[in-house]
Design an enzyme around this catalytic site. Structure first.
Site, PDB file in Angstrom:
ATOM      1  N   CYS A 114       0.838  -1.199   0.000  1.00  0.00           N
ATOM      2  CA  CYS A 114       0.000   0.000   0.000  1.00  0.00           C
ATOM      3  C   CYS A 114       0.871   1.247   0.000  1.00  0.00           C
ATOM      4  O   CYS A 114       0.657   2.176  -0.788  1.00  0.00           O
ATOM      5  CB  CYS A 114      -0.921  -0.033   1.213  1.00  0.00           C
ATOM      6  N   TYR A 115       1.855   1.298   0.892  1.00  0.00           N
ATOM      7  CA  TYR A 115       2.767   2.438   0.954  1.00  0.00           C
ATOM      8  C   TYR A 115       3.502   2.587  -0.378  1.00  0.00           C
ATOM      9  O   TYR A 115       3.610   3.697  -0.920  1.00  0.00           O
ATOM     10  CB  TYR A 115       3.764   2.231   2.091  1.00  0.00           C
TER      11      TYR A 115
END
Length: 281
Positions: A154-155
């Site tokens: 996600c990051y």
């Protein structure tokens, strides 16, 4: 006194140290903070050349007031640079299981908030006809914008998206002479690692071993990352260089990932994160 620079996320880490270095070089720094006490603490450290600005980059409703406040401070002088530093690295977890609202929340801060702030302050950077002195947009990206590590997908997705936004803005803002730069550090010793602990709810999933490996990696990054000044010095260079580079990779992994075959890189990342590899059919 040199011109004004606006830094988001200036209460700690890269933002605070960049403000320190710029002020030492004679700049006046406006730094966003989310809490009044954070602004007071930063001003006590940095002195009168630091102007704290209460703003959460993901709160679009607060942006118009923040712009009005900055306009009062800088007047017709405008901004020499906007340093988009604010961001989050948590929560982590396997994309198979991570709730979509968490993923959306990280995009709200790391991408949409950054873009909203950039749009709001671009007129003060010279994005209008008749502006005599264009400023610069400096985005703090990550080596994760080139290499997506498992369990932090996600990051990495937000940082990959930031690469695309930076590339597009660099060309689009060329009509105003505004340079757009992205800085891509690896792990830096900042408080972000203490805030980025993996979620223990995944420890009873098929990713339990990998999550334990991620715990160890985060601890290592917090203790052994590069000094924060590694980034601050490049922020100053990006502001002052007559012709700044479009991107400044600061970690060898960025170059290694560009050279290695994709499947070999996959195997290396899987091994590093204790992820077993089942042959695909």
């Amino acid at each position: 006194m040199k011109p004004f620079v606006l830094i988001t996320g200036a209460s700690s880490g890269i933002g605070l140290d960049s403000a320190r270095l710029l002020i030492e070089q004679g700049y006046r720094v406006i730094g966003t903070v989310r809490r009044e006490e954070d602004g007071e603490r930063a001003r006590a450290i940095l002195g009168a050349a630091f102007l704290p600005l209460r703003l959460d980059v993901s709160d679009s409703a607060g942006l118009p007031q923040a712009v009005r406040q900055v306009e009062q401070w800088v007047g017709t002088e405008g901004l020499a640079a906007l340093v988009n530093n604010a961001g989050i690295a948590s929560p982590s977890g396997p994309l198979l299981l991570q709730p979509l609202e968490e993923i959306r929340g990280m995009f709200e801060v790391n991408l949409f908030g950054l873009l909203a702030v950039t749009q709001a302050f671009l007129p003060l950077l010279g994005a209008r006809h008749g502006s005599a002195r264009p400023g610069r947009v400096i985005n703090i990206g990550s080596v994760s914008g080139r290499v997506a590590t498992p369990l932090t997908g996600c990051y990495a997705a937000t940082k990959h998206a930031l690469e695309a936004v930076s590339d597009a803005l660099r060309v689009e803002l060329g009509i105003y002479g505004i340079a757009v730069v992205i800085i891509e550090p690896g792990p830096i010793r900042t408080p972000i690692w203490s805030k980025a602990q993996p979620d223990t709810r995944y420890l009873d999933s098929d990713y339990a071993g990998a999550m334990q490996a991620l715990f160890g990696l985060l601890a290592h990054n917090g203790a052994k990352g590069a000094p924060v000044a590694t980034v601050s010095r490049v922020v100053l260079k990006a502001i002052e260089a007559p012709r700044p580079k479009p991107r400044y990779p600061l970690n060898p992994m960025w170059y290694l990932a560009a050279l290695l075959p994709t499947r070999l890189l996959d195997r290396l990342l899987a091994k590093r994160m204790a992820l077993p590899r089942r042959p695909a059919r």
